[in-house]
Every structure is written in C-alpha cells, then in structure tokens.
Design a protein around this motif. Structure first.
Motif, PDB file in Angstrom:
ATOM      1  N   ILE A 143       0.838  -1.204   0.000  1.00 13.58           N
ATOM      2  CA  ILE A 143       0.000   0.000   0.000  1.00 13.58           C
ATOM      3  C   ILE A 143       0.872   1.252   0.000  1.00 13.58           C
ATOM      4  O   ILE A 143       0.590   2.227  -0.712  1.00 13.58           O
ATOM      5  N   SER A 178       2.192   1.709  -3.359  1.00 13.95           N
ATOM      6  CA  SER A 178       1.147   2.273  -4.211  1.00 13.95           C
ATOM      7  C   SER A 178       1.057   3.785  -4.054  1.00 13.95           C
ATOM      8  O   SER A 178       0.947   4.523  -5.040  1.00 13.95           O
ATOM      9  N   MET A 183      -3.078   1.003  -8.780  1.00  8.66           N
ATOM     10  CA  MET A 183      -4.143   0.050  -8.479  1.00  8.66           C
ATOM     11  C   MET A 183      -3.586  -1.368  -8.321  1.00  8.66           C
ATOM     12  O   MET A 183      -4.012  -2.124  -7.437  1.00  8.66           O
ATOM     13  N   ILE A 187      -1.620  -1.932  -4.920  1.00 11.77           N
ATOM     14  CA  ILE A 187      -2.495  -1.973  -3.733  1.00 11.77           C
ATOM     15  C   ILE A 187      -3.347  -3.236  -3.741  1.00 11.77           C
ATOM     16  O   ILE A 187      -3.723  -3.759  -2.692  1.00 11.77           O
ATOM     17  N   ILE A 197      -8.501   1.778  -0.973  1.00 11.61           N
ATOM     18  CA  ILE A 197      -7.719   2.482  -1.992  1.00 11.61           C
ATOM     19  C   ILE A 197      -8.155   3.941  -2.099  1.00 11.61           C
ATOM     20  O   ILE A 197      -7.322   4.842  -2.224  1.00 11.61           O
ATOM     21  N   GLN A 210      -5.807   7.308  -0.806  1.00 10.05           N
ATOM     22  CA  GLN A 210      -5.548   8.389  -1.762  1.00 10.05           C
ATOM     23  C   GLN A 210      -6.063   9.727  -1.235  1.00 10.05           C
ATOM     24  O   GLN A 210      -5.416  10.764  -1.410  1.00 10.05           O
TER      25      GLN A 210
END
Length: 346
Positions: free
Chosen positions: A47, A50, A238, A241, A303, A307
C-alpha cells in the motif's frame, strides 16, 4: 451576485448529498469490524508502494503541465510550483467538484503572473488528452478482457437476439442512423445560438485547438509520452495496492485494468473526490470478478481512503508553501519597492 453564490451553494450541497447517500447506501450493512480486520490483515508495504507510485504520478502530471505553459508573460513556472499548484487543485476538488482546476490556475496567476485565461486553456488541453487516453484505456481493457465485457453486456441486453434483430432489419437500422445524424446536424444549425449548443461547440473546438497546440510545443514528444505514462502509473497504483489486500491479491493484470477503468469513470462523476461513485463502480466490477461484495466494497474504501489522506496531507502542505510566497509583480513595479520576501526561491 448573491443569487450566484446561493446557486453554487445548492449545487455543492446537492452533489455532496448524493455522494454521501451513495456511500451510506453501499456501506450501511458492513460492520466496522470487517473493515478494521481487512486493514490489519493488509500488507502495508504494498500500500505504501502504491502511494509512492501515486506521488510519482502527481509529479509527472505537474511536469506535463509545465510543458504546456509556454508564455512570455510573468515568471517561468518551475516544476516545484506546478506540483504544489496541482496538489492544491486536487485538495480543492475534494471540497468542490471541478473547482480545483480553477484553484490551481489561480495559484500560479498569483505567484507567477501568468494570466488565468491562458492557464485555464492549458488545463482544458490536459483534460482533453486525458479523455482520449481514458477512451483508449477502455478499449484496451475490452481487448484484454473481451469475454468479461461481453458477459457484463449480456446481463443487460440479450446480445444474440439484438444481433439477429439488427441483421434482419439492416435497411431500417441504416435509415435510422442517417436520420439521427441529420437530426443532430439540424439541431446544431437551427439552435446554434442556444447556450447549450454553444457550450458543446465550444467544447469540441477547444479539443481540436488543444490538439493543434500540442504540435507547436517545444517538447511535444515529452508531452505525449508523459500522458501515456500517467495511465501506466494509474494502473500500477491500483495493481500494487491489489497485492496488498488478501481478497484481491490473485487478480490478473487484465482484471486490475478493468477495476482501474471503472474507478476512473467513477472519479469523473460531478461529486466531491469521486465519493460514492468510485466505491460503487469498483465494488461492482470486483463482484463480477468473483470477489465477495463485502471484500469488494472494503477494497474500494481502502484504496480511495488512502488516496484521499495523501491528497489532504500533501495538498495542505503545498497550500501552506504557496501561500507564503509573495504575489508576483511586474519588474518595473517591483524595482520601486524593496521587499525581502521577494528573494524567496522555490
């Protein structure tokens, strides 16, 4: 002026209300413990990777924007200032849909003296190219996952019956298409002074002029390469993650591409930060891929949530940095007034 602000307030309130309602409807039956368990069982190394890739995407987008800002007015826009302006724009979009594009232009107008109209024109070019890239990505996803696309379509429409009906009525179909085209042409001719028609014509003219403008850039190859790389970065964001969350770790690259496409469509919706629409579309496609409904919704929440936190933190830092910079003044004005703050270099 008062009515204008009232109208804007209601538009923001309605879009936020829709976003919150969709989000509540999706997650009302999911226990908080399930979300916390998924977060605890996730591999946060993936993560964090990402999020790092996502940050690289913001830098690349900022660099691409500097390629478009080719003007002699004001002060040359550096990558650092372009980056901070982009992050401020993303932050504002979390509060007011589409206002972030105006905000990031306004920031550079204040700090670099580049006109608002010119900067907004560059943003329109950016968005036009992003739309073309999105359509290309959708087509690529269709090629890679054609069977899944057709299965999804067959759930909505009986494709075999539709195909037979079209073949048996080809003259009617072609006639209908011709009438439709003529009707559109008549509407644009007859109502060309109407506000909506003017906006549509202006939109398509901006796209065409933007494409012509790219060819005149000092680095058009860099612009096109960065535009394509941005979508590669979106995919990698994407994909990495997905590795970090147990329920999605076994998704293939093609399946992740489909998830990314659905998420991108959800982010286009005129709601704050894609709240609700992103979650709904990502969860929908994951369910079609065999992921449980709960896990699909939790993946979308993780996700999107990570962000959002990234944009909030970095956006606020960028806002503080840019607000500390002095307002740009013309050299002939600045030479009469000594201001130590003008020596600030970003």
């Amino acid at each position: 002026m008062g009515q204008k602000y009232i109208k804007q307030f209601f538009q923001i309130a309605i879009s936020l209300g829709i976003a919150v309602w969709i989000f509540w409807f999706l997650y009302k039956d999911i226990a908080l413990e399930s979300l916390l368990d998924q977060i605890e069982s996730s591999n946060w190394s993936w993560i964090i990777l990402s999020l790092t890739i996502s940050m690289a995407g913001y830098l690349l987008r900022s660099w691409r924007w500097t390629l478009l800002i080719d003007t002699e007015e004001g002060e040359q826009v550096t990558l650092a200032r372009s980056y901070h302006a982009v992050m401020i724009g993303n932050l504002v979009n979390m509060l007011i849909p589409r206002a972030g594009e105006v905000a990031r232009c306004g920031v550079l107008t204040r700090t670099n003296g580049v006109s608002m109209g010119y900067l907004f024109g560059t943003v329109i070019v950016e968005r036009s190219i992003d739309l073309i890239c999105l359509l290309g990505t959708i087509f690529l996803a269709f090629i890679i996952e054609k069977e899944l696309f057709l299965n999804l379509a067959s759930q909505l429409v009986d494709l075999d019956s539709l195909g037979q009906m079209i073949l048996s009525n080809l003259p009617i179909v072609f006639g209908g298409i011709a009438i439709f085209v003529l009707l559109i042409w008549y509407i644009f001719r007859r109502f060309r002074d109407h506000g909506l028609i003017n906006k549509l014509q202006h939109f398509f003219r901006e796209i065409l002029s933007g494409l012509k403008r790219i060819g005149k850039l000092s680095n058009p190859i860099g612009f096109w390469i960065s535009s394509v790389l941005l979508w590669v970065i979106y995919f990698l964001t994407m994909y990495t993650i997905a590795f970090g969350i147990p329920s999605t770790a076994n998704l293939s690259p093609g399946e992740v591409l489909l998830v990314m496409v659905m998420g991108s469509i959800g982010m286009i919706a005129p709601v704050q930060g894609g709240i609700g629409t992103f979650h709904a579309l990502v969860a929908f496609i994951l369910i079609q891929l065999g992921i449980s409904e709960v896990d699909g919704k939790i993946f979308a929440a993780i996700i999107h949530g990570t962000q959002v936190l990234l944009v909030l933190v970095v956006g606020l830092v960028s806002w503080i940095i840019m607000m500390k910079l002095p307002t740009w003044t013309k050299p002939e004005q600045a030479k009469h007034v000594f201001n130590p703050a003008n020596t600030t270099n970003l």
